[in-house]
Write a protein that holds these residues in place. Structure first.
Motif, PDB file in Angstrom:
ATOM      1  N   PHE A  14     -12.190  -8.410 -13.913  1.00 46.35           N
ATOM      2  CA  PHE A  14     -10.925  -8.151 -13.237  1.00 46.35           C
ATOM      3  C   PHE A  14     -11.041  -8.508 -11.750  1.00 46.35           C
ATOM      4  N   SER A  15      -9.970  -9.101 -11.219  1.00 54.44           N
ATOM      5  CA  SER A  15      -9.928  -9.422  -9.794  1.00 54.44           C
ATOM      6  C   SER A  15      -8.718  -8.779  -9.105  1.00 54.44           C
ATOM      7  N   LEU A  16      -7.966  -7.966  -9.827  1.00 57.03           N
ATOM      8  CA  LEU A  16      -6.759  -7.342  -9.287  1.00 57.03           C
ATOM      9  C   LEU A  16      -7.098  -6.515  -8.051  1.00 57.03           C
ATOM     10  N   ARG A  17      -6.299  -6.698  -6.994  1.00 52.29           N
ATOM     11  CA  ARG A  17      -6.570  -5.984  -5.747  1.00 52.29           C
ATOM     12  C   ARG A  17      -5.286  -5.775  -4.963  1.00 52.29           C
ATOM     13  N   LEU A  18      -5.357  -4.851  -4.016  1.00 51.13           N
ATOM     14  CA  LEU A  18      -4.232  -4.524  -3.148  1.00 51.13           C
ATOM     15  C   LEU A  18      -4.567  -4.921  -1.717  1.00 51.13           C
ATOM     16  N   TYR A  19      -3.553  -5.446  -1.015  1.00 50.85           N
ATOM     17  CA  TYR A  19      -3.688  -5.758   0.408  1.00 50.85           C
ATOM     18  C   TYR A  19      -2.744  -4.862   1.201  1.00 50.85           C
ATOM     19  N   HIS A  20      -3.287  -4.248   2.253  1.00 47.12           N
ATOM     20  CA  HIS A  20      -2.468  -3.425   3.138  1.00 47.12           C
ATOM     21  C   HIS A  20      -3.128  -3.383   4.511  1.00 47.12           C
ATOM     22  N   ASN A  21      -2.349  -3.758   5.534  1.00 47.75           N
ATOM     23  CA  ASN A  21      -2.874  -3.768   6.905  1.00 47.75           C
ATOM     24  C   ASN A  21      -4.182  -4.547   7.019  1.00 47.75           C
ATOM     25  N   HIS A  22      -4.226  -5.704   6.357  1.00 45.11           N
ATOM     26  CA  HIS A  22      -5.365  -6.619   6.402  1.00 45.11           C
ATOM     27  C   HIS A  22      -6.648  -5.992   5.851  1.00 45.11           C
ATOM     28  N   THR A  23      -6.491  -5.014   4.985  1.00 43.75           N
ATOM     29  CA  THR A  23      -7.638  -4.461   4.266  1.00 43.75           C
ATOM     30  C   THR A  23      -7.414  -4.664   2.768  1.00 43.75           C
ATOM     31  N   THR A  24      -8.509  -4.682   2.016  1.00 41.03           N
ATOM     32  CA  THR A  24      -8.455  -4.965   0.585  1.00 41.03           C
ATOM     33  C   THR A  24      -9.036  -3.795  -0.201  1.00 41.03           C
ATOM     34  N   ASP A  25      -8.349  -3.434  -1.288  1.00 34.02           N
ATOM     35  CA  ASP A  25      -8.864  -2.437  -2.226  1.00 34.02           C
ATOM     36  C   ASP A  25      -8.886  -3.049  -3.617  1.00 34.02           C
ATOM     37  N   ASN A  26     -10.038  -3.065  -4.236  1.00 33.12           N
ATOM     38  CA  ASN A  26     -10.136  -3.538  -5.607  1.00 33.12           C
ATOM     39  C   ASN A  26      -9.560  -2.491  -6.554  1.00 33.12           C
ATOM     40  N   PHE A  27      -8.682  -2.920  -7.430  1.00 26.93           N
ATOM     41  CA  PHE A  27      -8.017  -1.986  -8.343  1.00 26.93           C
ATOM     42  C   PHE A  27      -9.027  -1.358  -9.303  1.00 26.93           C
ATOM     43  N   GLY A  47      10.664  -3.023  -4.418  1.00 27.17           N
ATOM     44  CA  GLY A  47       9.438  -3.796  -4.507  1.00 27.17           C
ATOM     45  C   GLY A  47       8.912  -4.285  -3.173  1.00 27.17           C
ATOM     46  N   TYR A  48       7.674  -4.671  -3.195  1.00 31.32           N
ATOM     47  CA  TYR A  48       6.970  -5.079  -1.985  1.00 31.32           C
ATOM     48  C   TYR A  48       7.660  -6.245  -1.283  1.00 31.32           C
ATOM     49  N   TYR A  49       8.097  -7.252  -2.058  1.00 33.98           N
ATOM     50  CA  TYR A  49       8.661  -8.449  -1.433  1.00 33.98           C
ATOM     51  C   TYR A  49      10.104  -8.283  -0.982  1.00 33.98           C
ATOM     52  N   GLU A  72       1.154  -9.624  11.892  1.00 31.91           N
ATOM     53  CA  GLU A  72       1.681  -8.269  12.029  1.00 31.91           C
ATOM     54  C   GLU A  72       1.903  -7.589  10.677  1.00 31.91           C
ATOM     55  N   GLY A  73       1.635  -8.291   9.600  1.00 35.06           N
ATOM     56  CA  GLY A  73       1.868  -7.738   8.273  1.00 35.06           C
ATOM     57  C   GLY A  73       0.587  -7.261   7.617  1.00 35.06           C
ATOM     58  N   ASP A  74       0.579  -7.326   6.273  1.00 38.46           N
ATOM     59  CA  ASP A  74      -0.568  -6.829   5.518  1.00 38.46           C
ATOM     60  C   ASP A  74      -1.648  -7.889   5.311  1.00 38.46           C
ATOM     61  N   PHE A  75      -1.263  -9.148   5.384  1.00 31.95           N
ATOM     62  CA  PHE A  75      -2.227 -10.237   5.222  1.00 31.95           C
ATOM     63  C   PHE A  75      -1.625 -11.498   5.825  1.00 31.95           C
ATOM     64  N   TYR A  76      -2.461 -12.477   6.106  1.00 31.73           N
ATOM     65  CA  TYR A  76      -1.935 -13.739   6.611  1.00 31.73           C
ATOM     66  C   TYR A  76      -2.325 -14.864   5.664  1.00 31.73           C
ATOM     67  N   THR A  77      -1.548 -15.940   5.716  1.00 32.09           N
ATOM     68  CA  THR A  77      -1.771 -17.096   4.867  1.00 32.09           C
ATOM     69  C   THR A  77      -2.012 -18.321   5.739  1.00 32.09           C
ATOM     70  N   SER A 125       2.054  -1.961  -0.938  1.00 35.62           N
ATOM     71  CA  SER A 125       0.973  -2.910  -0.698  1.00 35.62           C
ATOM     72  C   SER A 125       1.177  -4.126  -1.581  1.00 35.62           C
ATOM     73  N   ASP A 126       0.627  -5.251  -1.142  1.00 39.63           N
ATOM     74  CA  ASP A 126       0.671  -6.440  -1.987  1.00 39.63           C
ATOM     75  C   ASP A 126      -0.312  -6.270  -3.142  1.00 39.63           C
ATOM     76  N   LEU A 127       0.091  -6.716  -4.306  1.00 39.82           N
ATOM     77  CA  LEU A 127      -0.737  -6.623  -5.512  1.00 39.82           C
ATOM     78  C   LEU A 127      -0.976  -8.044  -5.998  1.00 39.82           C
ATOM     79  N   THR A 128      -2.234  -8.436  -6.106  1.00 33.51           N
ATOM     80  CA  THR A 128      -2.534  -9.835  -6.392  1.00 33.51           C
ATOM     81  C   THR A 128      -3.851  -9.955  -7.158  1.00 33.51           C
ATOM     82  N   TYR A 129      -4.149 -11.170  -7.595  1.00 33.77           N
ATOM     83  CA  TYR A 129      -5.379 -11.430  -8.350  1.00 33.77           C
ATOM     84  C   TYR A 129      -5.740 -12.903  -8.212  1.00 33.77           C
TER      85      TYR A 129
END
Length: 341
Positions: free
Chosen positions: A227-240, A22-24, A32-37, A260-264
């Motif tokens: 739906f708001s489900l989306r993927l994060y990878h290299n600071h870019t977003t793709d809507n599922f 899994g991703y985590y 340096e990751g896929d997204f920042y908080t 990629s991170d999967l979130t909503y």
């Protein structure tokens, strides 16, 4: 990941994020990751929370109990709980506190302990589950989380149907009664439903008779019915979903399993319902920038200047502004505090 067996989307998402591959299982949060908080942007986020905790404990609890825990859930590498401890270490209250995380992944437990140990002599306590925390018998627990609820595995609900994975494809079938009931409670016809969330909050409420729960997340107060489900990878977003109000999805994104991170977006109105059921009152709710200011961002800044100098503070100020900038993190994230005292 390919499977020929019918699998609910929440089961698929659980494996995607937390399974053996899994991703985590890997660390991909930060610049340096896929997204920042907010946590990875500046330790002032944790300092503001710590300042609020200090004031909350002194004002809301007439007599400080003997066993108080500050518990972060979803701590990733442990920076937030460390930042909170680093601020509170400057005050006498620190001696009464235990600092803890809830973390089922062993590799992250070790990382969190290592991060905490770099600045504190007192150890970080890591629990595998809320049940383990409950067994410690704390008198009061202050729970903290950042971007926790958007990582709860969810079902995808569409007008009485629920999504499943079969043969590496997404299909919809009539939803079971429990999902239909939950959709009604959430007042949605289309959207994400976290089936394990009620159980989690019920378990949380059993950890201590008195507690507070503070969380920040990306979401909405009112249902979007989309739906708001989306993927994060290299600071870019793709809507599922190519169309958030239809079942049309981007099939190629399933190939990003575990990569990629999967979130909503979080439905805060549902959170309010669930915390109300366990007798917790809403203390505040609002945009992150306003909450951080109300928590004493200015006072924390003055405290920092007095202790570490104006020059150091000025070097940090651009990142502090990022936390409250309406176009970046300030108004995109919401914060809410519940308490049962």
């Amino acid at each position: 990941m390919k499977t020929s067996n019918l699998q609910s989307f929440s089961e698929f998402m659980q494996e995607w994020l937390y399974g053996e591959k899994g991703y985590y299982q890997n660390h991909r949060v930060g610049k340096e990751g896929d997204f920042y908080t907010s946590v990875s942007v500046s330790f002032f986020f944790g300092y503001c929370i710590a300042n609020f905790i200090k004031n909350f404990l002194s004002q809301s609890l007439k007599l400080l109990p003997n066993k108080i825990a500050i518990v972060e859930i979803g701590a990733d590498r442990g920076y937030l709980i460390s930042d909170i401890a680093n601020f509170l270490a400057h005050f006498t209250l620190f001696e009464k506190l235990h600092f803890c995380t809830i973390e089922p992944l062993k590799n992250l437990q070790n990382t969190q302990k290592s991060t905490f140990a770099k600045s504190q002599n007192t150890p970080l306590i890591t629990f595998n589950s809320l049940q383990e925390l409950k067994e410690c018998g704390y008198d009061f627990i202050f729970f903290v989380s950042n971007e926790l609820f958007d990582s709860f595995a969810c079902e995808l609900f569409f007008k009485g149907e629920m999504a499943y994975i079969q043969n590496n494809s997404l299909i919809f079938k009539p939803a079971p009664e429990i999902i239909l009931q939950t959709a009604q409670i959430m007042n949605i016809e289309i959207g994400e439903i976290p089936p394990k969330l009620p159980e989690f909050i019920d378990s949380l409420s059993l950890c201590a008779k008195s507690f507070a729960f503070l969380t920040f997340d990306y979401g909405n107060l009112h249902p979007r019915n989309a739906f708001s489900l989306r993927l994060y990878h290299n600071h870019t977003t793709d809507n599922f979903f190519s169309n958030p109000t239809s079942k049309a999805y981007q099939a190629h994104l399933l190939e990003s399993f575990g990569k990629s991170d999967l979130t909503y977006e979080v439905n805060f109105s549902y959170l309010k319902i669930l915390f109300s059921k366990i007798g917790a009152k809403e203390i505040f709710f609002g945009r992150q920038n306003k909450i951080l200011v109300d928590m004493g961002l200015d006072q924390v800044g003055e405290w920092y200047i007095q202790n570490f100098g104006l020059e150091s503070f000025m070097r940090l100020s651009p990142k502090i502004r990022t936390l409250i900038d309406p176009e970046i993190l300030g108004e995109r994230f919401l914060g809410i505090l519940f308490a049962r005292i």
